[in-house]
Design an enzyme around this catalytic site. Structure first.
Site, mmCIF file in Angstrom:
data_model
loop_
_atom_site.group_PDB
_atom_site.id
_atom_site.type_symbol
_atom_site.label_atom_id
_atom_site.label_comp_id
_atom_site.label_asym_id
_atom_site.label_seq_id
_atom_site.Cartn_x
_atom_site.Cartn_y
_atom_site.Cartn_z
ATOM 1 N N HIS A 17 7.840 29.927 50.927
ATOM 2 C CA HIS A 17 7.516 29.308 52.214
ATOM 3 C C HIS A 17 7.655 30.298 53.378
ATOM 4 O O HIS A 17 8.673 30.966 53.522
ATOM 5 C CB HIS A 17 8.449 28.114 52.437
ATOM 6 C CG HIS A 17 8.078 27.292 53.626
ATOM 7 N ND1 HIS A 17 7.090 26.336 53.576
ATOM 8 C CD2 HIS A 17 8.516 27.301 54.902
ATOM 9 C CE1 HIS A 17 6.957 25.782 54.761
ATOM 10 N NE2 HIS A 17 7.813 26.346 55.586
ATOM 11 N N ALA A 41 14.165 24.604 47.409
ATOM 12 C CA ALA A 41 14.687 25.819 48.045
ATOM 13 C C ALA A 41 13.870 26.158 49.287
ATOM 14 O O ALA A 41 12.638 26.208 49.229
ATOM 15 C CB ALA A 41 14.651 26.984 47.053
ATOM 16 N N VAL A 94 13.405 28.918 50.745
ATOM 17 C CA VAL A 94 12.620 30.158 50.626
ATOM 18 C C VAL A 94 11.515 30.027 49.591
ATOM 19 O O VAL A 94 10.750 30.965 49.373
ATOM 20 C CB VAL A 94 13.489 31.389 50.260
ATOM 21 C CG1 VAL A 94 14.498 31.676 51.357
ATOM 22 C CG2 VAL A 94 14.178 31.214 48.918
ATOM 23 N N GLU A 95 11.436 28.886 48.937
ATOM 24 C CA GLU A 95 10.375 28.721 47.933
ATOM 25 C C GLU A 95 9.408 27.612 48.371
ATOM 26 O O GLU A 95 8.555 27.846 49.210
ATOM 27 C CB GLU A 95 11.001 28.489 46.556
ATOM 28 C CG GLU A 95 11.856 29.714 46.160
ATOM 29 C CD GLU A 95 12.387 29.680 44.744
ATOM 30 O OE1 GLU A 95 11.586 29.717 43.808
ATOM 31 O OE2 GLU A 95 13.620 29.644 44.561
ATOM 32 N N MET A 96 9.578 26.401 47.892
ATOM 33 C CA MET A 96 8.598 25.369 48.208
ATOM 34 C C MET A 96 9.025 24.489 49.388
ATOM 35 O O MET A 96 8.213 23.734 49.931
ATOM 36 C CB MET A 96 8.290 24.548 46.956
ATOM 37 C CG MET A 96 7.600 25.407 45.894
ATOM 38 S SD MET A 96 7.600 24.689 44.227
ATOM 39 C CE MET A 96 6.245 23.534 44.366
#
Lengths: 345, 345
Positions: free
Chosen positions: B92, B132, B134-136
C-alpha cells in the site's frame, strides 16, 4: 471538428423521433452490430498461436515496468472486465495518472486508442504506458535489455517472429501484445443475442431502455459494434459538465491536435460491459451508472430523463455485459543473473 | 532453541562424512521426499471444487486491499513461481515491507508460515497481509463489507460453505484462500524424478551438487519434501552474515517469542524453485544464487566452497525447479453501487 459537431446535432435532432414507431430489432440492427465470436484479424500484424502466446506472457509480465511490479494487467485486469475499478490509473510510485483506464476488452474494435485517440491502434497504444513515468516508467532500451536477459523469451520471440535476425525488440513486444489484446473480446451479451435475432434476450425494461437509448439521442455517438469508440465528440455538447467531472486542466483532443474546436473533445467510449467497469468518464469521477446516464443526458443532450427512463437505460446498459475471455495465467520465464534489478524510485 | 542448535551441530559434523561412499539415490531418499502429484488435504478445512474456486477468485481479487489495487497475487505471482522478484514486498502506498515475499508455491508443505513462523498455517497467514498497513491495508470489517457488496460473491461463499447462516466472513475468506493455495504445488522437478527412481533425471553436475549438498551439511536444515521449511535456525550459526544481508533491526523469531536464543533465528526456507525466485534471504539482499550458496556456506557451515562446488550446488538447486500449476485467470464478480470505493491513502 466543426463539421462533425454539426452532423452530431443533426443526428441528435433526428434521434428524437426516428425510431419510436419502428420495429425495435430492425432499428437496432441499423445502428449496432454484434461482437463477433472470433477475434478479428489485424492487417499488417497477422496472429499466430505463438504470437498470441507471447503477447499473453508480455501482457502479464511486470518486468516490462522499471519497478517490475506493474504489468498491462494491473490497469487492464482481465478478471475485472479489462479495467481497474480506479478513478484514474495508479502507476509507478503509487502516482495517480491523469485519466481513467479504459477497458482493454473489445478495444480492438475502437477506431483509435486512449481517451483522446492519440494512438491509432493497440500496437501503438501498448508502447505508451510502458514508457509513461506515471505508469510503468520504463523505456525501450530497458525493456529490450530485460527481455534479452530472460533466457526463456528468446525462443518465444523467435517462434512469434520467425526469420527475423533480432526478434526481441520493443516493436515486436507491442505487436505481440496487440494480437493478444485482439483476442480479448466479449461476445454473447444479451444485446448481441438480441441483435442476432433472439427477441427474448432482452427483458421488457431493457427493451424500453434500448428505445430510450435510440430515441433520446445516445446512439449517434454510441453505435456500431462497440456501442461507441468510433469517433470524437465534445464532452458538453449542450451544457458543460461540472468541473469535478470535466476538470478544466484536461482538454482532451485539444492536447493532441492543438485545434480550438477540439477543446474538451474525447472519444465517445465503448459502452460494452459498462455496468462492470465503473467508475465513469475520463475523469473517473462518477461511480454509479445511473448518475453517468443522467450526466450524459444533460451534458450531451440537454435533457433530463425521468427516473423510469434512467432505470430502463441502466437496465439496457446491463444487457451490454458479454462473456469474458477465459485466459490461462501465463507461466513467465524466470529472470537470470543478468536481468536488471527492479527500481522502485 | 539450545537443544535444536546442538542437534544441528551434531548433524553438521555427521554431514561431512556420512554420505560420501553410499549410493546417492538411497542416501537422498533418506533425507528428501518428492512433491506429491496431488494437492494435500487439510485437516479441518477439507477442499471442495467450490471452495477452491472461491479461493482462487479471492487470491486474485484486489478488492481485498483498501486501494483495490493489491491482491495476494501481487506479491505471490503465480506466473513467477509464486513470488515477486522484489527485495522486499511492496504494498500500500508503494511502501517497502520489511521482508522478502516467500513463494506461495509448496508453502502448504512448510511447518509454519512467514519467515519467522508466526502463522501456524496458510489460513492464518492469509489474514496477515490483508490487514498489514504496508501490504493490503484493509481490515476484516472492510473486507466483509466489500465482499457482501459484490452480488456475485454471495452464491460462491454459500456453495463453498454450505449450510452456514452467514458464510461471507473474514474467516471463510481465509479458509477458501488456504485450500486454493494448497493446490499450488510444483511436482516433477528433475530432483523429484530422481527421488522417484529415474537416475538420469539429474545430470553429472547436479549429482555432484547433490553430494555437496548432503556431505557439506546443507541438508540438516534443508531436507524433507520442501528441502527446507520444516524448522528454525539461527542465520549465522558459525559466522554472522554481513549487516547488509542480515540487518540488525530484524531479529527474526526473537520478535515472536521474545526469547534471547531466538535472536536472528528464521525458518530455513524451502529451496523448491529457488533458481526462479531470486532475490534471496529474508532481506532479499542477495540476487545471485551462487552468492547465496557462498553466504550459506560461510555463515551456517563456516566453510568456503570451491568454485566447482558452488557451480555444482547451483546446478543441483536448478534441479529443484518443478512444474508450475496451470491456473485459469478467474472472472471476478463485478462491484455494485454499494461497493466501498478504493482508498489510495
Amino acid at each position: 471538428m466543426k463539421k462533425r459537431a454539426l452532423l452530431l446535432f443533426a443526428l441528435l435532432c433526428l434521434g428524437n423521433s426516428a425510431f419510436a414507431a419502428d420495429d425495435l430489432t430492425t432499428q437496432a440492427k441499423k445502428l449496432f452490430k454484434p461482437i463477433p465470436s472470433k477475434a478479428p484479424s489485424l492487417k499488417e500484424n497477422p496472429a499466430t498461436a505463438a504470437k498470441i502466446d507471447l503477447g499473453r506472457k508480455l501482457f502479464f509480465d511486470p518486468r516490462l515496468s522499471s519497478s517490475q511490479l506493474i504489468s498491462c494487467n494491473t490497469c487492464h485486469n482481465v478478471g475485472l472486465f479489462g479495467a481497474d475499478l480506479q478513478e484514474t490509473a495508479v502507476g509507478h510510485g503509487w502516482q495517480k495518472g491523469p485519466r481513467n483506464s479504459p477497458t482493454v476488452f473489445n478495444a480492438v474494435f475502437d477506431a483509435a486508442q486512449f481517451w483522446d485517440g492519440r494512438a491509432k491502434d493497440l500496437q501503438t497504444q501498448a508502447k505508451g504506458p510502458v514508457q509513461a513515468n506515471v505508469e510503468m516508467n520504463s523505456n525501450p532500451e530497458l525493456v529490450v535489455k530485460t527481455l534479452k536477459s530472460i533466457p526463456g523469451y528468446g525462443p518465444l520471440f523467435r517462434a512469434a517472429f520467425p526469420g527475423q535476425k533480432d526478434p526481441v525488440s520493443f516493436d515486436n513486444m507491442a505487436r505481440a501484445i496487440e494480437v493478444f489484446e485482439a483476442t480479448l473480446i466479449t461476445p454473447s451479451s444479451p444485446f448481441d443475442r438480441f441483435l442476432q435475432g433472439d427477441t427474448k434476450a432482452l427483458n421488457a425494461a431493457q427493451k424500453r431502455g434500448l428505445k430510450v437509448f435510440m430515441n433520446k439521442g445516445c446512439a449517434p455517438c454510441h453505435a456500431g459494434v462497440n456501442v461507441g469508440g468510433a469517433d470524437y465528440y465534445p464532452f458538453g455538447v449542450r451544457e458543460a459538465p461540472a468541473t469535478e467531472i470535466r476538470p478544466s486542466g484536461d482538454t482532451g483532443r485539444f492536447m493532441v491536435t492543438n485545434t480550438e474546436s477540439d477543446r474538451y473533445v474525447f472519444k465517445a467510449p465503448s459502452l460494452r460491459n459498462v455496468a462492470a467497469t465503473q467508475p465513469y468518464f475520463h475523469s473517473g469521477k462518477v461511480w454509479k451508472l445511473r448518475d453517468a446516464v443522467a450526466v450524459m443526458a444533460s451534458a450531451q443532450l440537454g435533457i433530463k430523463l425521468s427516473d423510469h427512463e434512467v432505470d430502463d437505460t441502466v437496465a439496457f446498459l446491463h444487457a451490454l455485459t458479454g462473456k469474458e475471455p477465459r485466459i490461462a495465467y501465463p507461466l513467465l520465464p524466470p529472470s537470470s543473473d543478468t536481468t536488471p534489478q527492479p527500481k522502485l524510485k
